[in-house]
Design a protein around this motif. Structure first.
Motif, PDB file in Angstrom:
ATOM      1  N   GLY A  36     -16.256  44.213 -47.919  1.00  0.00           N
ATOM      2  CA  GLY A  36     -15.773  42.872 -48.258  1.00  0.00           C
ATOM      3  C   GLY A  36     -16.662  42.124 -49.232  1.00  0.00           C
ATOM      4  N   THR A  37     -17.963  42.192 -49.047  1.00  0.00           N
ATOM      5  CA  THR A  37     -18.874  41.477 -49.949  1.00  0.00           C
ATOM      6  C   THR A  37     -18.820  42.079 -51.346  1.00  0.00           C
ATOM      7  N   ARG A  38     -18.811  43.400 -51.425  1.00  0.00           N
ATOM      8  CA  ARG A  38     -18.755  44.030 -52.751  1.00  0.00           C
ATOM      9  C   ARG A  38     -17.430  43.737 -53.444  1.00  0.00           C
ATOM     10  N   LEU A  39     -16.330  43.730 -52.693  1.00  0.00           N
ATOM     11  CA  LEU A  39     -15.041  43.406 -53.309  1.00  0.00           C
ATOM     12  C   LEU A  39     -15.023  41.952 -53.787  1.00  0.00           C
ATOM     13  N   ARG A  40     -15.619  41.044 -53.013  1.00  0.00           N
ATOM     14  CA  ARG A  40     -15.726  39.649 -53.466  1.00  0.00           C
ATOM     15  C   ARG A  40     -16.547  39.543 -54.748  1.00  0.00           C
ATOM     16  N   LEU A  41     -17.638  40.287 -54.805  1.00  0.00           N
ATOM     17  CA  LEU A  41     -18.463  40.292 -56.021  1.00  0.00           C
ATOM     18  C   LEU A  41     -17.660  40.794 -57.213  1.00  0.00           C
ATOM     19  N   MET A  42     -16.932  41.880 -56.997  1.00  0.00           N
ATOM     20  CA  MET A  42     -16.129  42.436 -58.089  1.00  0.00           C
ATOM     21  C   MET A  42     -15.040  41.456 -58.517  1.00  0.00           C
ATOM     22  N   ALA A  43     -14.411  40.790 -57.562  1.00  0.00           N
ATOM     23  CA  ALA A  43     -13.375  39.797 -57.888  1.00  0.00           C
ATOM     24  C   ALA A  43     -13.975  38.662 -58.708  1.00  0.00           C
ATOM     25  N   ALA A  44     -15.194  38.256 -58.377  1.00  0.00           N
ATOM     26  CA  ALA A  44     -15.857  37.192 -59.128  1.00  0.00           C
ATOM     27  C   ALA A  44     -16.197  37.643 -60.544  1.00  0.00           C
ATOM     28  N   LEU A  45     -16.486  38.929 -60.707  1.00  0.00           N
ATOM     29  CA  LEU A  45     -16.880  39.443 -62.024  1.00  0.00           C
ATOM     30  C   LEU A  45     -15.710  39.875 -62.892  1.00  0.00           C
ATOM     31  N   VAL A  46     -14.507  39.908 -62.337  1.00  0.00           N
ATOM     32  CA  VAL A  46     -13.330  40.327 -63.105  1.00  0.00           C
ATOM     33  C   VAL A  46     -13.082  39.378 -64.282  1.00  0.00           C
ATOM     34  N   ASP A  47     -13.255  38.097 -64.046  1.00  0.00           N
ATOM     35  CA  ASP A  47     -12.942  37.107 -65.079  1.00  0.00           C
ATOM     36  C   ASP A  47     -14.106  36.794 -66.014  1.00  0.00           C
ATOM     37  N   ALA A  48     -15.339  36.946 -65.534  1.00  0.00           N
ATOM     38  CA  ALA A  48     -16.491  36.600 -66.371  1.00  0.00           C
ATOM     39  C   ALA A  48     -17.757  37.210 -65.796  1.00  0.00           C
ATOM     40  N   GLU A  49     -18.740  37.413 -66.670  1.00  0.00           N
ATOM     41  CA  GLU A  49     -20.030  37.879 -66.184  1.00  0.00           C
ATOM     42  C   GLU A  49     -20.734  36.739 -65.466  1.00  0.00           C
ATOM     43  N   SER A  50     -21.713  37.104 -64.623  1.00  0.00           N
ATOM     44  CA  SER A  50     -22.381  36.095 -63.822  1.00  0.00           C
ATOM     45  C   SER A  50     -23.746  36.586 -63.372  1.00  0.00           C
ATOM     46  N   PRO A  64     -30.642  38.165 -51.010  1.00  0.00           N
ATOM     47  CA  PRO A  64     -31.060  39.577 -50.921  1.00  0.00           C
ATOM     48  C   PRO A  64     -29.872  40.527 -50.700  1.00  0.00           C
ATOM     49  N   ALA A  65     -28.905  40.095 -49.901  1.00  0.00           N
ATOM     50  CA  ALA A  65     -27.722  40.940 -49.662  1.00  0.00           C
ATOM     51  C   ALA A  65     -26.912  41.098 -50.947  1.00  0.00           C
ATOM     52  N   VAL A  66     -26.740  40.011 -51.686  1.00  0.00           N
ATOM     53  CA  VAL A  66     -25.994  40.077 -52.943  1.00  0.00           C
ATOM     54  C   VAL A  66     -26.701  41.010 -53.921  1.00  0.00           C
ATOM     55  N   SER A  67     -28.017  40.885 -54.027  1.00  0.00           N
ATOM     56  CA  SER A  67     -28.775  41.759 -54.924  1.00  0.00           C
ATOM     57  C   SER A  67     -28.634  43.222 -54.525  1.00  0.00           C
ATOM     58  N   GLN A  68     -28.683  43.491 -53.228  1.00  0.00           N
ATOM     59  CA  GLN A  68     -28.540  44.866 -52.751  1.00  0.00           C
ATOM     60  C   GLN A  68     -27.147  45.419 -53.067  1.00  0.00           C
ATOM     61  N   HIS A  69     -26.115  44.622 -52.832  1.00  0.00           N
ATOM     62  CA  HIS A  69     -24.749  45.064 -53.136  1.00  0.00           C
ATOM     63  C   HIS A  69     -24.576  45.292 -54.637  1.00  0.00           C
ATOM     64  N   LEU A  70     -25.125  44.405 -55.447  1.00  0.00           N
ATOM     65  CA  LEU A  70     -25.028  44.583 -56.902  1.00  0.00           C
ATOM     66  C   LEU A  70     -25.740  45.864 -57.342  1.00  0.00           C
ATOM     67  N   GLY A  71     -26.851  46.167 -56.710  1.00  0.00           N
ATOM     68  CA  GLY A  71     -27.551  47.419 -57.019  1.00  0.00           C
ATOM     69  C   GLY A  71     -26.700  48.636 -56.710  1.00  0.00           C
ATOM     70  N   LYS A  72     -26.017  48.609 -55.578  1.00  0.00           N
ATOM     71  CA  LYS A  72     -25.127  49.718 -55.220  1.00  0.00           C
ATOM     72  C   LYS A  72     -23.967  49.833 -56.204  1.00  0.00           C
ATOM     73  N   LEU A  73     -23.385  48.695 -56.564  1.00  0.00           N
ATOM     74  CA  LEU A  73     -22.275  48.703 -57.525  1.00  0.00           C
ATOM     75  C   LEU A  73     -22.733  49.216 -58.889  1.00  0.00           C
ATOM     76  N   ARG A  74     -23.945  48.864 -59.253  1.00  0.00           N
ATOM     77  CA  ARG A  74     -24.487  49.325 -60.539  1.00  0.00           C
ATOM     78  C   ARG A  74     -24.728  50.828 -60.509  1.00  0.00           C
ATOM     79  N   LEU A  75     -25.314  51.330 -59.417  1.00  0.00           N
ATOM     80  CA  LEU A  75     -25.546  52.777 -59.300  1.00  0.00           C
ATOM     81  C   LEU A  75     -24.233  53.557 -59.292  1.00  0.00           C
ATOM     82  N   ALA A  76     -23.175  52.967 -58.753  1.00  0.00           N
ATOM     83  CA  ALA A  76     -21.862  53.616 -58.728  1.00  0.00           C
ATOM     84  C   ALA A  76     -21.144  53.496 -60.070  1.00  0.00           C
ATOM     85  N   GLY A  77     -21.715  52.737 -60.999  1.00  0.00           N
ATOM     86  CA  GLY A  77     -21.118  52.601 -62.325  1.00  0.00           C
ATOM     87  C   GLY A  77     -19.994  51.583 -62.414  1.00  0.00           C
TER      88      GLY A  77
END
Length: 128
Positions: A36-50, A64-77
């Motif tokens: 859920g948190t990663r999907l929320r992050l992706m939804a926020a980034l769909v319209d603009a960078e942040s 810290p949780a947001v940073s960790q999730h962003l790291g995982k999303l970045r590693l997954a490409g």
């Protein structure tokens, strides 16, 4: 007509539809979006960078949780980061990822409502 009357053998009908590598890559992508948190992050980034500070406010999670999730999303490409002074700014990597996120959210809206909100909004924005 019976199955035995068909000239095709079971092996003829079991050709892989998609390569194992493609299936594996899709599984990783969908697994990343299943949180859920990663999907929320992706939804926020769909319209603009942040940046992390803005994303923390948008998703309502600890920094810290947001940073960790962003790291995982970045590693997954799924997202990329760029430096802007002292902060990192995140964006969706490509139009396919963007479209996948939008369609997943729109499909969920259809399951929950007779008239989803996205039918009244711009065609390529993420549902809110």
């Amino acid at each position: 007509m019976y199955a035995r009357d068909n000239g095709a053998t079971a092996n003829d009908l079991q050709e892989p539809l998609t390569s194992d590598d493609v299936i594996q890559a899709a599984t990783v992508t969908l697994g990343m979006l299943a949180d859920g948190t990663r999907l929320r992050l992706m939804a926020a980034l769909v319209d603009a960078e942040s940046d992390v500070t803005a994303l923390t406010r948008l998703v309502g999670a600890a920094r810290p949780a947001v940073s960790q999730h962003l790291g995982k999303l970045r590693l997954a490409g799924l997202v990329r980061a760029r430096r802007d002074g002292r902060r990192s700014v995140y964006a969706v990597t490509d139009p396919h990822v963007r479209r996948l996120v939008i369609e997943a959210l729109r499909m969920a809206e259809h399951r929950l409502s007779d008239r989803p909100a996205h039918h009244a909004s711009a065609p390529d924005s993420a549902p809110r």
